[in-house]
Design an enzyme around this catalytic site. Structure first.
Site, PDB file in Angstrom:
ATOM      1  N   ASP A   1       1.090  -1.098  -0.250  1.00 16.19           N
ATOM      2  CA  ASP A   1      -0.076   0.025   0.257  1.00 16.19           C
ATOM      3  C   ASP A   1       0.891   1.087   0.106  1.00 16.19           C
ATOM      4  O   ASP A   1       1.953   1.413   0.117  1.00 16.19           O
ATOM      5  CB  ASP A   1      -0.737  -0.269   0.842  1.00 16.19           C
ATOM      6  CG  ASP A   1      -2.219   1.182   1.074  1.00 16.19           C
ATOM      7  OD1 ASP A   1      -2.353   2.336   0.741  1.00 16.19           O
ATOM      8  OD2 ASP A   1      -3.742   0.110   1.103  1.00 16.19           O
TER       9      ASP A   1
ATOM     10  N   THR B   1     -17.078   1.079   2.909  1.00 11.50           N
ATOM     11  CA  THR B   1     -15.751   0.918   3.396  1.00 11.50           C
ATOM     12  C   THR B   1     -15.090   2.605   3.160  1.00 11.50           C
ATOM     13  O   THR B   1     -15.430   3.620   3.123  1.00 11.50           O
ATOM     14  CB  THR B   1     -14.890   0.519   2.232  1.00 11.50           C
ATOM     15  OG1 THR B   1     -14.847   1.098   0.650  1.00 11.50           O
ATOM     16  CG2 THR B   1     -14.518  -0.805   2.060  1.00 11.50           C
TER      17      THR B   1
ATOM     18  N   TYR C   1     -14.186   5.660 -13.389  1.00 13.59           N
ATOM     19  CA  TYR C   1     -13.995   4.474 -12.409  1.00 13.59           C
ATOM     20  C   TYR C   1     -14.629   3.640 -13.532  1.00 13.59           C
ATOM     21  O   TYR C   1     -13.879   2.702 -13.652  1.00 13.59           O
ATOM     22  CB  TYR C   1     -14.652   4.724 -11.643  1.00 13.59           C
ATOM     23  CG  TYR C   1     -14.835   3.708 -10.170  1.00 13.59           C
ATOM     24  CD1 TYR C   1     -13.627   3.475  -9.341  1.00 13.59           C
ATOM     25  CD2 TYR C   1     -15.813   2.692 -10.288  1.00 13.59           C
ATOM     26  CE1 TYR C   1     -13.925   2.310  -8.640  1.00 13.59           C
ATOM     27  CE2 TYR C   1     -15.979   2.090  -9.205  1.00 13.59           C
ATOM     28  CZ  TYR C   1     -14.702   1.675  -9.109  1.00 13.59           C
ATOM     29  OH  TYR C   1     -15.112   0.131  -8.141  1.00 13.59           O
TER      30      TYR C   1
END
Length: 244
Positions: free
Chosen positions: A37, A184, A149
């Site tokens: 990450d 999330t 996206y």
């Protein structure tokens, strides 16, 4: 016996959201997990878990991927699982999308998984086995959102199919998962967009939004030997939204 005993797994975007849940579940199932990450604070947290190693990786960088694949393989002698989960999102409509917006989205969401497979699949091929799971989106399968996206996740769908046929004869499986709206940190903007989240929840046949663990459990299955004869598959996890 745990499902991933003695496996070495790489999970991108592993410091938060769905990726963090995958890292947690994978290590519980016996894997040694490399959580990759750019979120260094998040990596400090998951890196304290048993059998989890946090590494900083910019998935849009081919050089980062090349170095990470080399280092992981040298340290562990194998790479059994790759989950290309890292990504960004945007609700910006087409008329407001700039060239820079488009390029950033494609670099992270589309090139990231491509580069991950480019550098890690050859190591799996040498071993004669491996499992890759790419995280796409239900927006790649339904007409929801004419934006960068959706385009980026459509690319993930295409390269997953192509990679499954390219590497299948070398024992490497490649599958794609298509999450719906999952609660999330990345969907925080939807909560602030005038009831959009509530509308999506009401339009979902199962009557709720997805949770990170819903995706993690499916990815665990595809990553494990339970899915040994599954490649080139597309698993939609959206509470039935796209079935309408």
């Amino acid at each position: 016996m745990r499902k991933l005993t003695d496996k070495i797994a790489v999970v991108t975007g592993g410091a938060s959201g769905m990726g963090k849940e995958m890292v947690k579940l994978f290590q519980q199932e016996g894997a040694t997990v490399i959580a990759a990450d750019v979120n260094e604070e998040g990596l400090k947290i998951v890196g304290q878990w048993t059998d989890v190693q946090g590494i900083k990786l910019d998935v849009s960088s081919d050089a980062d991927w090349k170095e990470a694949a080399k280092t992981i393989y040298e340290q562990h002698g194998q790479i059994d699982i790759l989950v290309n989960n890292a990504g960004i999102t945007s609700e910006k409509p087409a008329e407001e999308t700039t060239v820079e917006d488009w390029e950033l989205m494609m670099k992270i969401n589309s090139f990231g998984p491509f580069a991950g497979m480019k550098h890690i699949a050859p190591h799996m091929a040498e071993q004669g086995k491996g499992s890759i799971v790419n995280i796409s989106s239900f927006t790649a399968q339904v007409g929801l959102g004419f934006n960068s996206y959706s385009a980026s996740k459509g690319a993930v769908r295409a390269i997953s199919k192509a990679a499954s046929t390219t590497y299948g004869k070398q024992g490497v499986r490649v599958n794609a998962v298509f999450p719906g709206v999952i609660e999330t940190p990345m969907t925080k903007d939807l909560k602030e967009s005038g009831g959009m989240l509530e509308q999506l929840e009401a339009a979902t046949p199962l009557g709720r939004l997805g949770q990170a663990e819903d995706i993690a459990k499916a990815v665990l299955f595809l990553s494990s030997d339970d899915a040994a004869y599954i490649t080139g598959a597309e698993l939609v996890i959206d509470g039935g939204f796209s079935a309408q």
